[in-house]
Design a protein around this motif. Structure first.
Motif, mmCIF file in Angstrom:
data_model
loop_
_atom_site.group_PDB
_atom_site.id
_atom_site.type_symbol
_atom_site.label_atom_id
_atom_site.label_comp_id
_atom_site.label_asym_id
_atom_site.label_seq_id
_atom_site.Cartn_x
_atom_site.Cartn_y
_atom_site.Cartn_z
ATOM 1 N N VAL A 29 0.845 -1.197 0.000
ATOM 2 C CA VAL A 29 0.000 0.000 0.000
ATOM 3 C C VAL A 29 0.881 1.248 0.000
ATOM 4 O O VAL A 29 1.825 1.348 0.781
ATOM 5 C CB VAL A 29 -0.934 0.009 1.235
ATOM 6 C CG1 VAL A 29 -1.734 1.329 1.292
ATOM 7 C CG2 VAL A 29 -1.908 -1.164 1.198
ATOM 8 N N LEU A 68 -3.139 6.515 -0.224
ATOM 9 C CA LEU A 68 -4.311 6.165 0.597
ATOM 10 C C LEU A 68 -4.900 7.427 1.230
ATOM 11 O O LEU A 68 -6.109 7.553 1.423
ATOM 12 C CB LEU A 68 -3.902 5.152 1.673
ATOM 13 C CG LEU A 68 -4.933 4.767 2.722
ATOM 14 C CD1 LEU A 68 -6.242 4.277 2.075
ATOM 15 C CD2 LEU A 68 -4.384 3.685 3.655
ATOM 16 N N LEU A 76 -10.577 -0.562 -0.528
ATOM 17 C CA LEU A 76 -9.993 0.602 -1.199
ATOM 18 C C LEU A 76 -10.923 1.078 -2.318
ATOM 19 O O LEU A 76 -11.098 2.285 -2.524
ATOM 20 C CB LEU A 76 -8.613 0.239 -1.761
ATOM 21 C CG LEU A 76 -7.523 0.061 -0.683
ATOM 22 C CD1 LEU A 76 -6.278 -0.588 -1.275
ATOM 23 C CD2 LEU A 76 -7.175 1.408 -0.061
ATOM 24 N N PRO A 85 -3.514 3.596 -4.431
ATOM 25 C CA PRO A 85 -2.924 3.136 -3.167
ATOM 26 C C PRO A 85 -2.352 1.722 -3.248
ATOM 27 O O PRO A 85 -1.415 1.406 -2.521
ATOM 28 C CB PRO A 85 -4.092 3.220 -2.171
ATOM 29 C CG PRO A 85 -5.324 3.420 -2.968
ATOM 30 C CD PRO A 85 -4.935 3.971 -4.284
#
Lengths: 241, 241, 241, 241, 241, 241
Positions: free
Chosen positions: E103, E108, E142, E157
């Motif tokens: 990630v 994010l 996500l 992300p």
């Protein structure tokens, strides 16, 4: 009476103070009273706990702990048991009170000092060695705080020094600085915390076997004042070096 | 100096002892030192913890606790917090040691007595009231054990009585049996545990503000011995009724 | 059938309410249902927990606990065990819900009341005595809050009163307000919480031995409504005195 | 009134029982009441806890828990918090009591059954689904014990079956088997545990909003008896398959 | 050598992925490696823990747990014991690190994802199944975050995928994806976490019996890379469906 | 590249081993890897935990802990927090497994050895220093057990020696024995535990930043085998002195 290690009733055990033992703490000392070895570190933080904020005063506190194999028989870790025992609590509180008695919290300002006293090896008198060594760590951390500018140049947060010693009555005789083998057979056990000027901060006397009378109490206090005067001198020498 | 509640420096607060308050415990007392009220119960069990089995000696221990609203501001319950604080541990240990000092464990035989001291209302001196009341509960539970045949007819497990009082220096003056308002402003605070014969079991003096000298220490001890002598007389009267 | 203490099936045990027992709490009552004695204290705080802030409503909660020697055999303290048992949790939650049922949280405003119910002596019915006594403590703390100006003059946070009683079937017969010796042999045990107007707040019936049928359930509810009506009258009298 | 999911007031949600879901447990069921899914497993052990040894009777207990993301908002794990909440305790105790009500402990003999009810997905009625599914796991584990010879051939430890359902009053109307959206707005919420023969094991009614009167209580009980009769039939079918 | 379940040394067990099993979580998968079944749920929250606020980066963490009867013998619940065991901690940390490795925390943004991996049934390889399933839950959460606007349209992300498998040496032979009966007799046990591109995230090899040499290590790594390549393909297929 | 402390990529930091540091433990070593200092003590007890009784085999376990001010910033004590963190658990388990890998439990017989590794000062590599020092304490405690007659004269419980070192990739370059400042910026971090004969006991590689490929893994293993060979030589020298 000669004691098992050859001392007289009024002798301290050999005392050594390794000032600055820790590379990380703001002040530290590895102190030994005979085979008792305690690592004392001072952690200086700018700022105070929430309940003290904005009052212009600092805070000094202490935590005492024994390594599991500092003793003859291994003890379970309090972290593994998930709780701190009564004795640990009691000694941590005693050390904290003893140190606060010689600190002017206004002069310290909004700074916090935590003193950790970890017993690496235990042979009686761990709490008194801890207090005596903690004072060295405290003094050095205050100096560090002054150098960093957290304490004003003219502030004098240390109003006195502090040292401690155990005394006890063994087979009817008052003895100074009990080793573990003496401690377990003492009829009366007393821990005395005294400032560099010779005033009492704490007097904690306990009848382990028979209760004690006023004369015995006085004899123990006399012994203790002699011992703490010697420890004070060693502290002065250590800090001067 | 007259104190806020009209007492002189050497006066105890009004003391009451309701012996046998509990319908269930083997011994009990609801004791009050002024507004301080402590319920003391003794639980007598035939048998001892595993580590004492087969040694022919008994065991006496104590637990101290405060109700959450025994104080002016409500405290969180230690059961809810999941751990016991240092002060609670310290006082529980003090009460246990004080009681054990007047018990002949051989004469008690393999029996266990647990004394619970629960503070219902707190106004200073809770630990000294607890010790003084716990002695009553202890004495009655020993009598119960004798009646039930767990203690031999000729055994004398009680070798003395025990009582306790706080003393302190407030504005330079030594005072007996401090109420809460006095306690918070005391420069020095001392708890003294004394047997019926006038011997010391515990002397715990702490400099809350300024350290104290030998003369002050002596003045406080004088006051305490006067107070505990009075409490001893009340204990005798209570147990005779 | 006459019961062991001479009561008929529909009799409550002697009930006493010592209103204002605590010198410190904003409201308090020492209530007894026969040998069951519960000290109920209310702690009033201006302000609410974080999750309620700014919503204009108050909060009422309760904690129940038993002294270790309130029972025939001493129980370990939950503070010493480090956790609260299921029964304690359950009763604390029941008391809180029962009290909240008669409080208008908007009228209370952003104030918090914590009711502590500590069982000093237990002989069955501790939770029902606790609820009945807690209402008195609650009512007085609300009056205190009004006097201090935390509650508006025209606000009426109390919308009803609340009382509780246990009922059960013993040897086939429905009985009111079970004492401990009855409780342990009851086939069915029910706790009923009822408002002053006679409406149900909680009905908790449990088959301890054999399951129960609809007729038995109805007989128990009839008994309970009679008992709570009597308790309501005593609450009114207590608050009027 | 039609409910949001199209049911009438007296309809259960779709119920499915996957008997024997677990490859390891001695008995198991994955039960769903609509979107509520609970995995119930029974662990059968030959032998009983120490306090029951030698009495010739068995023991049945239960533990309830929710997965952290069984709910709309993730809850903290109780294992991470280090303690079990009051609600979890309360429901575990309820499930255990409900199951014990239909087991003859003498016939079970010295065997222990632990029922775990883990909520995988929660949409109201988790405790009632848990009880209903736990009965299936229990029954299968008893059969396993019989096959293994831990339970005698002619012993009949199961004396009845048990099922549970929630009922409540929403906007003044009594409804069966509340889904979460109904539960949060219910004025009164009741969980009813009923045996296969139609007798009550537990009745737990709580006024969440307004207190309830006798007529409402009766209407709720009628609904609940209808629902548990249907659940009993499904249990019979599941165990017959 | 043919394995007890008929596999060759390089075979995975049958793997199934039920994507979106949970009606409530932002992402979820019920994954099975043979009889090992793990429910993985992702909880997406807008915002980050206090120590990350204002840094513009997100946080991903994981918690692993086993149901008490997921195993052959019932284990005590960690919530009941009041503390989390070392193995649980270790695996939770491993899963969290494995996911964070793929990630991009900047992409994010200030969002937090908690992945819960609850083992419903255990037959070896629970941690590797958990990581493999957690990736699916993570990916879907996500996507959810993007749909809700918490993650920018052009943010990526996820920089890679991640899967894990266990390998071990049993009776001298390297085997892929050990079932429980193989795991307990393995001389060496290794868990390998590999990205979709074939890079290592974690390599944890442990000699359970005899230490292993460099050749054995290489053989195990070869096997693991084959297994994770297969698992990656299944993840791609699952996310495409 | 020269490292900040002047080392080359393949240099260990200065290593010292103070064997027999503790006056009380059956075996002990104060080991330092540069500024990292770990006190390792071995506690030998005749007998084994209950679950091993009567099987004729021994047990070796380890506990790791850091003093609160062993680090640059003071950490809270785990005993004060009431629970042990994941990292502490993980390292304690690693040390225990590493030591057990070189002990023949049959030859040890029914004896238990607990190794405590307390970090007095931390500067990276505390777990690898702990394992390396723990081996010295273990070896001496086994010798003690043989002298006391708890281990047979011809028994050889030690089947190999064990040492450990960390390796990592910093700015693309593989480095041996990372100091703290290197550790925090390492892309990959690996701890490798190797026996005196050069076999692997544990390989734990973690991508902290970017995942690593097979070549990097091989380069790290090469470095680690060089480092542990040097440490093994120092262990031999220490035990010979």
């Amino acid at each position: 009476m000669t004691r098992s290690d050859g001392r007289t009733a009024t002798d301290l055990r050999p005392v050594t103070i390794e000032r600055g033992w820790s590379a990380q703490a703001e002040g530290s000392a590895l102190i030994s009273f005979g085979n008792t070895k305690v690592l004392c570190t001072a952690s200086f933080t700018n700022g105070v706990p929430r309940w003290l904020k904005g009052k212009g005063t600092g805070w000094v506190t202490a935590e005492y702990s024994m390594l599991p194999r500092s003793t003859n028989d291994r003890m379970d870790r309090e972290s593994v048991k998930g709780k701190i025992g009564g004795r640990t609590h009691e000694i941590s509180r005693l050390i904290g009170r003893s140190l606060r008695a010689v600190v002017d919290m206004k002069a310290l300002g909004e700074n916090t000092i935590v003193i950790d006293c970890d017993v690496l090896q235990a042979d009686g008198g761990t709490r008194t060695a801890a207090i005596t060594g903690a004072y060295i760590a405290l003094a050095d951390s205050l100096e560090w705080g002054r150098e960093k500018g957290f304490i004003g140049k003219n502030s004098k947060p240390l109003i006195d020094s502090v040292a401690a010693v155990s005394v006890g009555i063994v087979k009817g005789e008052p003895l100074l600085d009990l080793a573990y083998v003496e401690d377990v057979k003492a009829e009366t056990d007393m821990n005395v915390v005294v400032t560099g000027r010779g005033l009492f901060v704490e007097v904690q006397g306990t009848a382990e076997g028979a209760p004690f009378d006023r004369d015995e109490l006085n004899a123990l206090l006399d012994l203790a004042l002699g011992g703490t005067a010697d420890l004070t001198a060693m502290q002065v020498a250590s800090l001067a070096s």
